[in-house]
Design a protein around this motif. Structure first.
Motif, short mmCIF file in Angstrom:
data_model
loop_
_atom_site.label_atom_id
_atom_site.label_comp_id
_atom_site.label_asym_id
_atom_site.label_seq_id
_atom_site.Cartn_x
_atom_site.Cartn_y
_atom_site.Cartn_z
N LEU A 9 0.99 -1.12 -0.19
CA LEU A 9 -0.04 -0.06 0.06
C LEU A 9 0.89 1.32 0.09
O LEU A 9 2.09 1.22 0.39
CB LEU A 9 -0.93 0.10 1.18
CG LEU A 9 -1.85 -1.34 1.40
CD1 LEU A 9 -2.47 -1.21 2.84
CD2 LEU A 9 -2.83 -1.40 0.33
N THR A 10 0.13 2.31 -0.06
CA THR A 10 0.95 3.71 -0.14
C THR A 10 1.13 4.23 1.13
O THR A 10 0.00 3.87 2.11
CB THR A 10 0.32 4.69 -1.05
OG1 THR A 10 -1.13 5.05 -0.54
CG2 THR A 10 0.13 4.17 -2.44
N GLU A 63 0.50 7.15 2.35
CA GLU A 63 -1.06 7.96 2.57
C GLU A 63 -2.29 7.12 3.18
O GLU A 63 -3.01 7.46 3.75
CB GLU A 63 -1.24 8.82 1.60
CG GLU A 63 -0.29 10.13 1.62
CD GLU A 63 -0.18 10.89 2.83
OE1 GLU A 63 -1.27 11.15 3.52
OE2 GLU A 63 0.97 11.21 3.53
N SER A 64 -2.26 6.19 2.14
CA SER A 64 -3.51 5.27 2.40
C SER A 64 -3.46 4.25 3.75
O SER A 64 -4.52 4.26 4.32
CB SER A 64 -3.47 4.10 1.12
OG SER A 64 -2.54 3.36 1.03
N ASN A 116 -4.54 7.05 6.46
CA ASN A 116 -5.68 7.11 6.50
C ASN A 116 -6.67 6.10 6.66
O ASN A 116 -7.84 6.08 6.92
CB ASN A 116 -6.31 7.84 5.01
CG ASN A 116 -5.54 8.96 4.78
OD1 ASN A 116 -5.47 9.87 5.51
ND2 ASN A 116 -5.31 9.37 3.48
N ASP A 146 -7.23 3.55 4.72
CA ASP A 146 -7.71 3.05 3.68
C ASP A 146 -6.96 1.94 3.04
O ASP A 146 -6.06 1.52 3.13
CB ASP A 146 -7.68 3.90 2.29
CG ASP A 146 -8.41 5.15 2.72
OD1 ASP A 146 -9.18 5.12 3.60
OD2 ASP A 146 -8.01 6.36 2.06
N SER A 147 -7.73 0.67 2.56
CA SER A 147 -7.27 -0.57 2.06
C SER A 147 -6.38 -1.44 2.97
O SER A 147 -5.85 -2.26 2.67
CB SER A 147 -6.65 -0.35 0.90
OG SER A 147 -7.11 0.62 -0.08
#
Length: 142
Positions: free
Chosen positions: A64-65, A67-68, A71, A73-74
């Motif tokens: 994953l990134t 930032e994700s 946050n 996310d994912s």
């Protein structure tokens, strides 16, 4: 009468009882080891599973990134709670029936011309929130 007193063939009742008592003490001392060995096997199994879960989660997070993850996310974890500070993001949740705590450091730990890396720490906890294992890694800043 003299022959009966000098007859040493066989064992007396006291000798048989004494041997049974000694044998019982030895057997009971060995039997007390089995529950302890079983308990140690369960603890070792939990620690091994926790280490595998930590490594597996680190591999999933590296896909994953930055930032994700920050946050939430994912992320492959459930029951997520996120605490964001200026330099540290702490994500609590559940992954494969283990409680996990992910610490994502915002400061670049290693920076250079080739790549910039953030440090990640994953702690896998048991039901009593005792740390079973900690896994460390780095991820690229995307």
């Amino acid at each position: 009468m003299r022959n009966k007193l000098n007859n040493n063939k066989g064992l007396t009742l006291i000798e048989v009882l004494a041997s049974i008592v000694l044998l019982s003490i030895v057997i009971i001392s060995f039997m007390s080891l089995f529950p302890q060995m079983t308990l140690m096997n369960h603890k070792t199994e939990d620690n091994l599973q926790a280490a595998n879960v930590g490594k597996e989660l680190l591999v999933e997070i590296k896909k994953l990134t930055f930032e994700s993850i920050k946050n939430g996310d994912s992320l492959p974890i459930t029951n997520i709670s996120i605490d964001i500070n200026s330099n540290l993001t702490i994500i609590d949740g559940t992954y494969k029936s283990f409680k996990v705590k992910i610490s994502l450091y915002a400061n670049l730990d290693i920076s250079g011309e080739i790549q910039k890396l953030h440090r990640i720490r994953i702690e896998v906890l048991d039901d009593k929130s005792t740390v079973l294992t900690s896994t460390y890694g780095y991820m690229e800043h995307n």
